[in-house]
Design a protein around this motif. Structure first.
Motif, PDB file in Angstrom:
ATOM      1  N   GLN A  10     -52.696  45.156  67.882  1.00 32.06           N
ATOM      2  CA  GLN A  10     -52.191  43.797  67.480  1.00 32.06           C
ATOM      3  C   GLN A  10     -52.921  42.866  68.141  1.00 32.06           C
ATOM      4  OE1 GLN A  10     -49.665  46.054  68.698  1.00 32.06           O
ATOM      5  NE2 GLN A  10     -49.872  47.187  66.775  1.00 32.06           N
ATOM      6  N   ASN A  11     -53.650  41.903  67.569  1.00 32.46           N
ATOM      7  CA  ASN A  11     -54.102  40.595  68.512  1.00 32.46           C
ATOM      8  C   ASN A  11     -53.269  39.609  68.521  1.00 32.46           C
ATOM      9  OD1 ASN A  11     -56.470  39.433  69.553  1.00 32.46           O
ATOM     10  ND2 ASN A  11     -57.374  39.036  67.786  1.00 32.46           N
ATOM     11  N   MET A  12     -52.391  39.917  69.528  1.00 31.31           N
ATOM     12  CA  MET A  12     -51.446  38.798  69.840  1.00 31.31           C
ATOM     13  C   MET A  12     -51.293  38.767  71.248  1.00 31.31           C
ATOM     14  SD  MET A  12     -47.997  40.315  67.668  1.00 31.31           S
ATOM     15  CE  MET A  12     -47.012  39.201  68.338  1.00 31.31           C
ATOM     16  N   SER A  13     -51.070  37.500  71.660  1.00 31.29           N
ATOM     17  CA  SER A  13     -50.891  37.267  73.175  1.00 31.29           C
ATOM     18  C   SER A  13     -49.441  37.687  73.573  1.00 31.29           C
ATOM     19  CB  SER A  13     -51.104  35.603  73.458  1.00 31.29           C
ATOM     20  OG  SER A  13     -49.980  34.818  72.929  1.00 31.29           O
ATOM     21  N   ILE A  14     -49.452  37.744  75.061  1.00 31.26           N
ATOM     22  CA  ILE A  14     -48.288  38.262  75.610  1.00 31.26           C
ATOM     23  C   ILE A  14     -47.037  37.018  75.224  1.00 31.26           C
ATOM     24  CG2 ILE A  14     -48.580  37.069  77.804  1.00 31.26           C
ATOM     25  CD1 ILE A  14     -46.799  40.395  77.464  1.00 31.26           C
ATOM     26  N   LEU A  70     -41.541  46.807  72.696  1.00 33.52           N
ATOM     27  CA  LEU A  70     -41.449  48.171  72.214  1.00 33.52           C
ATOM     28  C   LEU A  70     -41.755  48.048  70.529  1.00 33.52           C
ATOM     29  CD1 LEU A  70     -37.992  49.009  73.182  1.00 33.52           C
ATOM     30  CD2 LEU A  70     -39.951  50.184  73.480  1.00 33.52           C
ATOM     31  N   ALA A  71     -41.714  46.792  70.065  1.00 30.04           N
ATOM     32  CA  ALA A  71     -42.043  46.432  68.562  1.00 30.04           C
ATOM     33  C   ALA A  71     -43.488  46.751  68.593  1.00 30.04           C
ATOM     34  CB  ALA A  71     -41.681  45.073  68.058  1.00 30.04           C
ATOM     35  N   ARG A  72     -44.460  46.185  69.375  1.00 30.74           N
ATOM     36  CA  ARG A  72     -45.766  46.316  69.482  1.00 30.74           C
ATOM     37  C   ARG A  72     -46.076  47.648  69.476  1.00 30.74           C
ATOM     38  NH1 ARG A  72     -49.125  41.678  72.477  1.00 30.74           N
ATOM     39  NH2 ARG A  72     -50.917  43.142  71.712  1.00 30.74           N
ATOM     40  N   LEU A  73     -45.321  48.538  70.396  1.00 32.76           N
ATOM     41  CA  LEU A  73     -45.795  49.998  70.660  1.00 32.76           C
ATOM     42  C   LEU A  73     -45.567  50.849  69.353  1.00 32.76           C
ATOM     43  CD1 LEU A  73     -44.178  50.682  74.461  1.00 32.76           C
ATOM     44  CD2 LEU A  73     -46.749  50.643  73.555  1.00 32.76           C
ATOM     45  N   GLY A  89     -41.308  41.200  62.653  1.00 33.19           N
ATOM     46  CA  GLY A  89     -41.948  39.761  63.025  1.00 33.19           C
ATOM     47  C   GLY A  89     -43.399  40.199  63.689  1.00 33.19           C
ATOM     48  N   VAL A  90     -43.502  41.373  64.415  1.00 29.81           N
ATOM     49  CA  VAL A  90     -45.203  41.630  64.881  1.00 29.81           C
ATOM     50  C   VAL A  90     -45.770  41.965  63.651  1.00 29.81           C
ATOM     51  CG1 VAL A  90     -46.648  43.422  66.204  1.00 29.81           C
ATOM     52  CG2 VAL A  90     -44.200  42.613  67.107  1.00 29.81           C
ATOM     53  N   LEU A  91     -45.273  42.579  62.553  1.00 28.69           N
ATOM     54  CA  LEU A  91     -46.204  42.806  61.318  1.00 28.69           C
ATOM     55  C   LEU A  91     -46.412  41.639  60.601  1.00 28.69           C
ATOM     56  CD1 LEU A  91     -44.341  45.906  59.907  1.00 28.69           C
ATOM     57  CD2 LEU A  91     -46.715  45.858  60.705  1.00 28.69           C
ATOM     58  N   LEU A  92     -45.824  40.607  60.255  1.00 26.53           N
ATOM     59  CA  LEU A  92     -45.764  39.500  59.950  1.00 26.53           C
ATOM     60  C   LEU A  92     -47.058  38.498  60.663  1.00 26.53           C
ATOM     61  CD1 LEU A  92     -42.070  38.252  58.649  1.00 26.53           C
ATOM     62  CD2 LEU A  92     -44.069  38.896  57.293  1.00 26.53           C
ATOM     63  N   VAL A  93     -46.593  38.408  62.012  1.00 26.51           N
ATOM     64  CA  VAL A  93     -47.728  37.766  62.639  1.00 26.51           C
ATOM     65  C   VAL A  93     -49.050  38.360  62.661  1.00 26.51           C
ATOM     66  CG1 VAL A  93     -48.370  37.026  64.918  1.00 26.51           C
ATOM     67  CG2 VAL A  93     -45.905  36.653  64.437  1.00 26.51           C
ATOM     68  N   THR A  94     -49.195  39.750  62.625  1.00 26.29           N
ATOM     69  CA  THR A  94     -50.508  40.065  62.792  1.00 26.29           C
ATOM     70  C   THR A  94     -51.027  40.110  61.372  1.00 26.29           C
ATOM     71  OG1 THR A  94     -49.694  42.367  62.522  1.00 26.29           O
ATOM     72  CG2 THR A  94     -50.358  41.530  64.807  1.00 26.29           C
ATOM     73  N   ARG A  95     -50.341  40.288  60.388  1.00 25.64           N
ATOM     74  CA  ARG A  95     -50.703  39.951  58.966  1.00 25.64           C
ATOM     75  C   ARG A  95     -51.135  38.755  58.455  1.00 25.64           C
ATOM     76  NH1 ARG A  95     -51.483  44.833  59.656  1.00 25.64           N
ATOM     77  NH2 ARG A  95     -50.034  46.503  58.840  1.00 25.64           N
ATOM     78  N   MET A  96     -50.655  37.681  59.213  1.00 27.29           N
ATOM     79  CA  MET A  96     -50.905  36.294  58.838  1.00 27.29           C
ATOM     80  C   MET A  96     -52.082  35.806  59.439  1.00 27.29           C
ATOM     81  SD  MET A  96     -47.025  34.997  58.276  1.00 27.29           S
ATOM     82  CE  MET A  96     -47.426  33.066  58.363  1.00 27.29           C
ATOM     83  N   GLY A  97     -52.356  36.290  60.693  1.00 28.43           N
ATOM     84  CA  GLY A  97     -53.580  36.212  61.428  1.00 28.43           C
ATOM     85  C   GLY A  97     -53.133  35.106  62.488  1.00 28.43           C
ATOM     86  N   MET A  98     -52.023  35.084  62.713  1.00 28.95           N
ATOM     87  CA  MET A  98     -51.468  33.971  63.672  1.00 28.95           C
ATOM     88  C   MET A  98     -51.604  34.520  65.178  1.00 28.95           C
ATOM     89  SD  MET A  98     -48.076  32.897  61.826  1.00 28.95           S
ATOM     90  CE  MET A  98     -47.462  32.153  63.290  1.00 28.95           C
TER      91      MET A  98
END
Length: 94
Positions: A27-31, A18-21, A75-84
């Motif tokens: 968002q370039n994140m893995s599942i 839901l957060a990714r939606l 958390g999703v914003l932090l992960v995507t902004r930090m390039g993790m």
């Protein structure tokens, strides 16, 4: 104990998805990273809700779930902004 772990995984998956939606853009994140962000957000949200006395209400604990979702969005914003996310090498291609 096993039920709590399964519950944390299920709630974490739902909250992370839901957060990714909610977060705009791709968002370039893995599942797996989405699941971890969701689980951590769900656990921290539950701890905050219990400390504030919001977790033990009749019926569905809406405040707790909204708090978990808000933490997952952060958390999703932090992960995507930090390039993790997935496969960033940090090198520029020419």
């Amino acid at each position: 104990m096993i039920g709590a772990i399964v519950s944390a995984i299920v709630i974490g998956a739902i909250v992370g998805a839901l957060a990714r939606l909610i977060v705009p853009g791709k968002q370039n994140m893995s599942i797996w990273l989405t699941l971890i962000v969701g689980i951590v957000a769900a656990l921290i949200g539950t701890l905050i809700a219990q400390a504030a006395g919001w977790a033990d209400t009749r019926g569905i604990d809406w405040i707790e779930h909204i708090l978990q979702l808000a933490l997952a969005v952060i958390g999703v914003l932090l992960v995507t902004r930090m390039g993790m996310g997935r496969g960033r090498s940090g090198r520029t291609q020419v």
